[in-house]
Design an enzyme around this catalytic site. Structure first.
Site, PDB file in Angstrom:
ATOM      1  N   HIS A  56       0.555  -1.345   0.329  1.00  0.00           N
ATOM      2  CA  HIS A  56      -0.253   0.316  -0.220  1.00  0.00           C
ATOM      3  C   HIS A  56       0.456   1.290  -0.444  1.00  0.00           C
ATOM      4  CE1 HIS A  56      -3.773  -1.427   0.507  1.00  0.00           C
ATOM      5  NE2 HIS A  56      -3.181  -2.834   0.942  1.00  0.00           N
ATOM      6  N   ASP A 111      -5.772 -12.884   0.696  1.00  0.00           N
ATOM      7  CA  ASP A 111      -6.187 -12.060   0.864  1.00  0.00           C
ATOM      8  C   ASP A 111      -8.018 -12.393   0.345  1.00  0.00           C
ATOM      9  OD1 ASP A 111      -6.926  -9.492   1.122  1.00  0.00           O
ATOM     10  OD2 ASP A 111      -5.848  -8.235  -1.243  1.00  0.00           O
TER      11      ASP A 111
END
Length: 374
Positions: A189, A265
């Protein structure tokens, strides 16, 4: 009492055709003759592999880790039915009180594995120490990292991975501090450049979070965080659902990163029909095999690890190589001795497939999981 499993058994020294015995949650013996993979698969015998290890799990079975309460127990049972024998419960970027509540609930499940559930090794703290410009599907509660907060959360449930955007103020120095205290840090991120990634690896970061996704991409004059991973990483996680990453890009990563490993995920939508679910504070929608925000942004996945194995094989990997990338490399990344491989004395964490690679049986610490899902 000893239990036995017959089949083509993948061991660290290669394939063996014969019998694996386990008792008291450990592999007690492997009585089998060496064969190559082609012979093992042509034999028609069941394919016996180490149980899957998933280091990035947000949800499953309609539950999300941030729900607190009994959520992680339900999630662990959903993933057990798909062959995951160890996992990390993964948090979302959220207000501090939400993260605290989730950790309080996860501690008990980490200390003792519920029946019929995958082992929860600890927590992957994916947020909030990320770049607000690279949220992906994370809610907008990103902030700079706090060593004191990490220590306080770790006292409630063991933190095994922390995702950090290295370009944020003070984060390179903090990565070094976290590593000194025994935490494993990975990069993700992130809007950082190639040089930020290299500096973070030198400071002790060990891997990359969902490679390619929510990080600066590779350009030949600006290689970005992705370029740092492809050039320098030994380990990185990737989502092999064939939606998050194009098969061609997966092949690039497989050639570049020696111990690239798959993660799901996964979200609350995993193992559920199409419809509306939630991911932390976000509303998400499952449709056509994917999970997205209402603006179309991919928001985690509905992937399971048995499908991840099949997807790797569909890219041309051998079953042995696909197994390494769904079990062994993740175990080695976390330093889990006795996991991610079938050898005498290792944990009796076992998945059994038919020759078409459809899941038939799951064993976790010697316990057979009811109703595995193909």
């Amino acid at each position: 009492m000893r239990h036995s499993i017959q089949g083509a058994i993948l061991t660290p020294s290669g394939w063996r055709l014969g019998e694996l015995q386990h008792e008291h949650g450990r592999i007690a013996a492997i009585n089998a003759e060496p064969v190559d993979e082609a012979t093992a698969r042509a034999s028609g015998a069941p394919i016996v592999l180490p149980g899957f290890i998933d280091l990035h799990v947000h949800g499953g079975g309609g539950h999300d880790t941030m729900d607190a309460g009994e959520a992680v127990k339900h999630i662990a049972r959903t993933h057990a039915r798909h062959g995951t024998t160890s996992m990390l419960a993964t948090t979302m970027t959220a207000p501090a009180e939400d993260i605290l509540r989730a950790f309080e609930a996860m501690g008990a499940v980490c200390r003792e594995r519920p029946s019929q559930a995958t082992r929860v090794l600890g927590v992957h703290l994916e947020g909030p120490y990320i770049n607000p410009g690279k949220l992906g599907a994370q809610p907008d509660y990103a902030r700079e990292a706090s060593l004191d907060e990490v220590r306080a959360l770790h006292a409630l449930a063991p933190i095994r991975l922390i995702t950090v955007a290295p370009e944020l103020k003070g984060h390179i120095e903090l990565i070094a501090q976290l590593v000194r205290e025994g935490f494993r840090v990975q990069l993700g991120h992130s809007a950082g450049c190639y040089e930020d990634g290299v500096a973070a690896l030198k400071a002790g970061a060990g891997g990359f979070t969902h490679l390619f996704n929510a990080m600066t991409g590779l350009h030949h004059r600006d290689p970005g965080m992705t370029g740092a991973a492809l050039a320098h990483a030994e380990y990185a996680e990737v989502i092999p659902d064939l939606l998050h990453v194009h098969p061609g890009a997966l092949k690039v990563a497989l050639r570049s990163i020696p111990k690239l490993y798959g993660v799901t995920d996964s979200t609350a939508a995993t193992g559920m029909p199409d419809g509306e679910y939630h991911l932390g504070r976000h509303k998400v929608f499952k449709c056509l095999g994917g999970v997205r925000l209402d603006d179309g942004t991919l928001a985690g996945s509905a992937l399971t690890m048995d499908q991840a194995l099949r997807n790797f094989v569909s890219l041309g990997l051998s079953v042995a190589e696909a197994s390494a990338r769904t079990a062994t490399h993740a175990a080695d990344y976390l330093g889990l001795a006795g996991h991610g491989r079938l050898t005498v004395g290792a944990a009796a964490d076992i998945v059994v497939f038919d020759p078409a690679l459809q899941l038939q049986r799951v064993v976790i610490e010697g316990e057979t999981i009811d109703h595995p899902d193909a």
